[in-house]
Motif scaffolding. Structure first.
Motif, PDB file in Angstrom:
ATOM      1  N   HIS A   1      16.585 -11.330 -38.148  1.00  0.00           N
ATOM      2  CA  HIS A   1      16.784 -12.645 -38.719  1.00  0.00           C
ATOM      3  C   HIS A   1      18.137 -12.694 -39.305  1.00  0.00           C
ATOM      4  O   HIS A   1      18.960 -13.694 -39.228  1.00  0.00           O
ATOM      5  N   LEU A   2      18.387 -11.776 -40.368  1.00  0.00           N
ATOM      6  CA  LEU A   2      19.618 -11.708 -41.144  1.00  0.00           C
ATOM      7  C   LEU A   2      20.817 -11.682 -40.107  1.00  0.00           C
ATOM      8  O   LEU A   2      21.835 -12.212 -40.422  1.00  0.00           O
ATOM      9  N   ALA A   3      20.474 -10.733 -39.111  1.00  0.00           N
ATOM     10  CA  ALA A   3      21.920 -10.396 -38.534  1.00  0.00           C
ATOM     11  C   ALA A   3      22.330 -11.697 -37.602  1.00  0.00           C
ATOM     12  O   ALA A   3      23.381 -11.953 -37.314  1.00  0.00           O
ATOM     13  N   SER A   4      21.202 -12.249 -37.393  1.00  0.00           N
ATOM     14  CA  SER A   4      21.460 -13.364 -36.299  1.00  0.00           C
ATOM     15  C   SER A   4      22.175 -14.830 -37.042  1.00  0.00           C
ATOM     16  O   SER A   4      22.797 -15.594 -36.528  1.00  0.00           O
ATOM     17  N   HIS A   5      22.331 -14.509 -38.594  1.00  0.00           N
ATOM     18  CA  HIS A   5      22.975 -15.442 -39.213  1.00  0.00           C
ATOM     19  C   HIS A   5      24.339 -14.724 -39.777  1.00  0.00           C
ATOM     20  O   HIS A   5      24.645 -15.270 -40.753  1.00  0.00           O
TER      21      HIS A   5
ATOM     22  N   ILE B   1      11.183 -15.476 -58.055  1.00  0.00           N
ATOM     23  CA  ILE B   1       9.947 -14.852 -57.330  1.00  0.00           C
ATOM     24  C   ILE B   1       9.547 -15.826 -56.368  1.00  0.00           C
ATOM     25  O   ILE B   1       9.351 -16.951 -56.505  1.00  0.00           O
ATOM     26  N   HIS B   2       9.399 -15.446 -55.070  1.00  0.00           N
ATOM     27  CA  HIS B   2       8.729 -16.244 -53.957  1.00  0.00           C
ATOM     28  C   HIS B   2       7.410 -15.692 -53.720  1.00  0.00           C
ATOM     29  O   HIS B   2       7.199 -14.618 -53.281  1.00  0.00           O
ATOM     30  N   TRP B   3       6.267 -16.428 -53.926  1.00  0.00           N
ATOM     31  CA  TRP B   3       4.950 -15.975 -53.901  1.00  0.00           C
ATOM     32  C   TRP B   3       4.487 -16.178 -52.465  1.00  0.00           C
ATOM     33  O   TRP B   3       4.494 -17.507 -52.282  1.00  0.00           O
ATOM     34  N   ILE B   4       3.990 -15.228 -51.560  1.00  0.00           N
ATOM     35  CA  ILE B   4       3.352 -15.466 -50.382  1.00  0.00           C
ATOM     36  C   ILE B   4       1.545 -15.778 -50.888  1.00  0.00           C
ATOM     37  O   ILE B   4       1.321 -14.903 -51.369  1.00  0.00           O
TER      38      ILE B   4
ATOM     39  N   PHE C   1       5.920 -13.387 -41.549  1.00  0.00           N
ATOM     40  CA  PHE C   1       7.246 -13.017 -41.584  1.00  0.00           C
ATOM     41  C   PHE C   1       8.268 -13.908 -41.660  1.00  0.00           C
ATOM     42  O   PHE C   1       9.248 -13.797 -42.245  1.00  0.00           O
ATOM     43  N   LYS C   2       7.912 -15.077 -41.019  1.00  0.00           N
ATOM     44  CA  LYS C   2       8.958 -16.211 -40.875  1.00  0.00           C
ATOM     45  C   LYS C   2       9.071 -16.709 -42.226  1.00  0.00           C
ATOM     46  O   LYS C   2      10.226 -17.057 -42.516  1.00  0.00           O
ATOM     47  N   GLU C   3       7.996 -17.099 -42.923  1.00  0.00           N
ATOM     48  CA  GLU C   3       8.183 -17.335 -44.494  1.00  0.00           C
ATOM     49  C   GLU C   3       9.204 -16.432 -45.294  1.00  0.00           C
ATOM     50  O   GLU C   3      10.161 -16.976 -45.993  1.00  0.00           O
ATOM     51  N   ILE C   4       8.871 -15.245 -45.017  1.00  0.00           N
ATOM     52  CA  ILE C   4       9.596 -14.208 -45.830  1.00  0.00           C
ATOM     53  C   ILE C   4      11.075 -14.116 -45.634  1.00  0.00           C
ATOM     54  O   ILE C   4      11.960 -14.341 -46.340  1.00  0.00           O
ATOM     55  N   ASN C   5      11.243 -14.288 -44.128  1.00  0.00           N
ATOM     56  CA  ASN C   5      12.620 -14.095 -43.683  1.00  0.00           C
ATOM     57  C   ASN C   5      13.465 -15.262 -44.082  1.00  0.00           C
ATOM     58  O   ASN C   5      14.553 -15.141 -44.533  1.00  0.00           O
ATOM     59  N   THR C   6      12.896 -16.252 -44.024  1.00  0.00           N
ATOM     60  CA  THR C   6      13.468 -17.702 -44.241  1.00  0.00           C
ATOM     61  C   THR C   6      13.943 -17.846 -45.956  1.00  0.00           C
ATOM     62  O   THR C   6      15.216 -17.940 -45.948  1.00  0.00           O
ATOM     63  N   GLN C   7      13.043 -17.186 -46.778  1.00  0.00           N
ATOM     64  CA  GLN C   7      13.218 -17.026 -47.942  1.00  0.00           C
ATOM     65  C   GLN C   7      14.349 -16.158 -48.437  1.00  0.00           C
ATOM     66  O   GLN C   7      15.273 -16.585 -49.364  1.00  0.00           O
ATOM     67  N   ILE C   8      14.533 -15.057 -47.840  1.00  0.00           N
ATOM     68  CA  ILE C   8      15.335 -14.037 -48.199  1.00  0.00           C
ATOM     69  C   ILE C   8      16.688 -14.550 -47.767  1.00  0.00           C
ATOM     70  O   ILE C   8      17.641 -14.379 -48.657  1.00  0.00           O
ATOM     71  N   LEU C   9      16.996 -15.158 -46.283  1.00  0.00           N
ATOM     72  CA  LEU C   9      17.975 -15.541 -45.830  1.00  0.00           C
ATOM     73  C   LEU C   9      18.655 -16.788 -46.850  1.00  0.00           C
ATOM     74  O   LEU C   9      19.723 -16.641 -47.325  1.00  0.00           O
ATOM     75  N   PHE C  10      17.603 -17.573 -47.295  1.00  0.00           N
ATOM     76  CA  PHE C  10      18.006 -18.739 -48.367  1.00  0.00           C
ATOM     77  C   PHE C  10      18.849 -18.471 -49.263  1.00  0.00           C
ATOM     78  O   PHE C  10      19.825 -18.758 -49.825  1.00  0.00           O
ATOM     79  N   TRP C  11      18.228 -17.277 -50.046  1.00  0.00           N
ATOM     80  CA  TRP C  11      18.400 -16.667 -51.369  1.00  0.00           C
ATOM     81  C   TRP C  11      19.993 -16.022 -51.113  1.00  0.00           C
ATOM     82  O   TRP C  11      20.786 -16.104 -52.176  1.00  0.00           O
TER      83      TRP C  11
END
Length: 225
Positions: A53-57, A184-187, A205-215
């Motif tokens: 996900h990160l590499a694709s961005h 903190i992002h709580w799942i 995974f999608k929720e986690i990946n999106t949050q990390i990329l955004f940050w």
């Protein structure tokens, strides 16, 4: 695919650590280092999903394997990987984010707080803790929080609200006391393994990946200003 994969052997003492890099096809700016928790290796589905996900961005992503339950050993291995990436002229990164899952995030946090203050190059930009193991299950009075107070760069925690190794109210208290800017992002309802009843693994995974990329993007965008 927009990126290519490079397999590396990174020198660590008299051993070699296995690592895989996803290298985006465009001019590189920032990298992310990721490692696994107490069990498993760099091919943990979650780390692979996050890396792609990160590499694709457009972010350079290095995952590495370091087995063993000795935290000191894991910290030293993480330092070797960081130094390797620093001295690797090939990729000319402007900076890196240190990340990990569970025990891997503990090792990353320790590397962050021992990052020499004379590192005027500001190579390390932030820390990503997925399921940071703040305490042993059923031992919330013994916190692993010392390192977190010594970090100065931004920190993102992604934790399950039902993580048996990271009680919600305790992490929130620690975060308030930290000198580093943090989030903190709580799942919701996720346990330490990020499993949520009634939700597919990929959905989590999608929720986690999106949050990390955004940050990461928020921090790297500020650099450009």
């Amino acid at each position: 695919s927009l990126e290519f994969q490079v397999k590396l052997k990174i020198p660590f003492g008299n051993k070699l650590l296995d690592a895989v890099c996803l290298v985006p096809n465009k001019s590189l700016t920032y990298g992310i280092i990721l490692t696994h928790g107490a069990s498993g290796d760099m091919n943990l589905p979650h780390l692979m999903s996050l890396a792609s996900h990160l590499a694709s961005h457009g972010f350079f992503c290095l995952r590495f394997t370091c087995k063993g339950l000795n935290i000191v050993h894991r910290i030293k291995a993480y330092k070797s990987v960081l130094n390797y990436l620093k001295t690797l002229g090939e990729y000319k990164l402007a900076g890196v984010f240190l990340g990990g899952r569970s025990m891997g995030s503990r090792a990353a946090a320790s590397v962050m707080c021992h990052n020499e203050p004379d590192d005027a190059d500001d190579f390390v930009r932030g820390l990503i803790c997925i399921s940071y193991p703040l305490h042993h299950p059923k031992q919330p009075h013994k916190l692993r929080d010392e390192d977190l107070y010594r970090i100065k760069d931004p920190v993102l925690f992604v934790s399950g609200s039902a993580d048996e190794m990271c009680e919600k109210s305790l992490l929130e208290k620690v975060a308030q006391k930290m000198q580093a800017p943090n989030k903190i992002h709580w799942i919701e309802k996720a346990n330490h393994s990020m499993a949520v009843k009634g939700r597919s693994t990929n959905d989590v995974f999608k929720e986690i990946n999106t949050q990390i990329l955004f940050w990461i993007q928020e921090i790297t965008e500020m650099d450009k200003k």
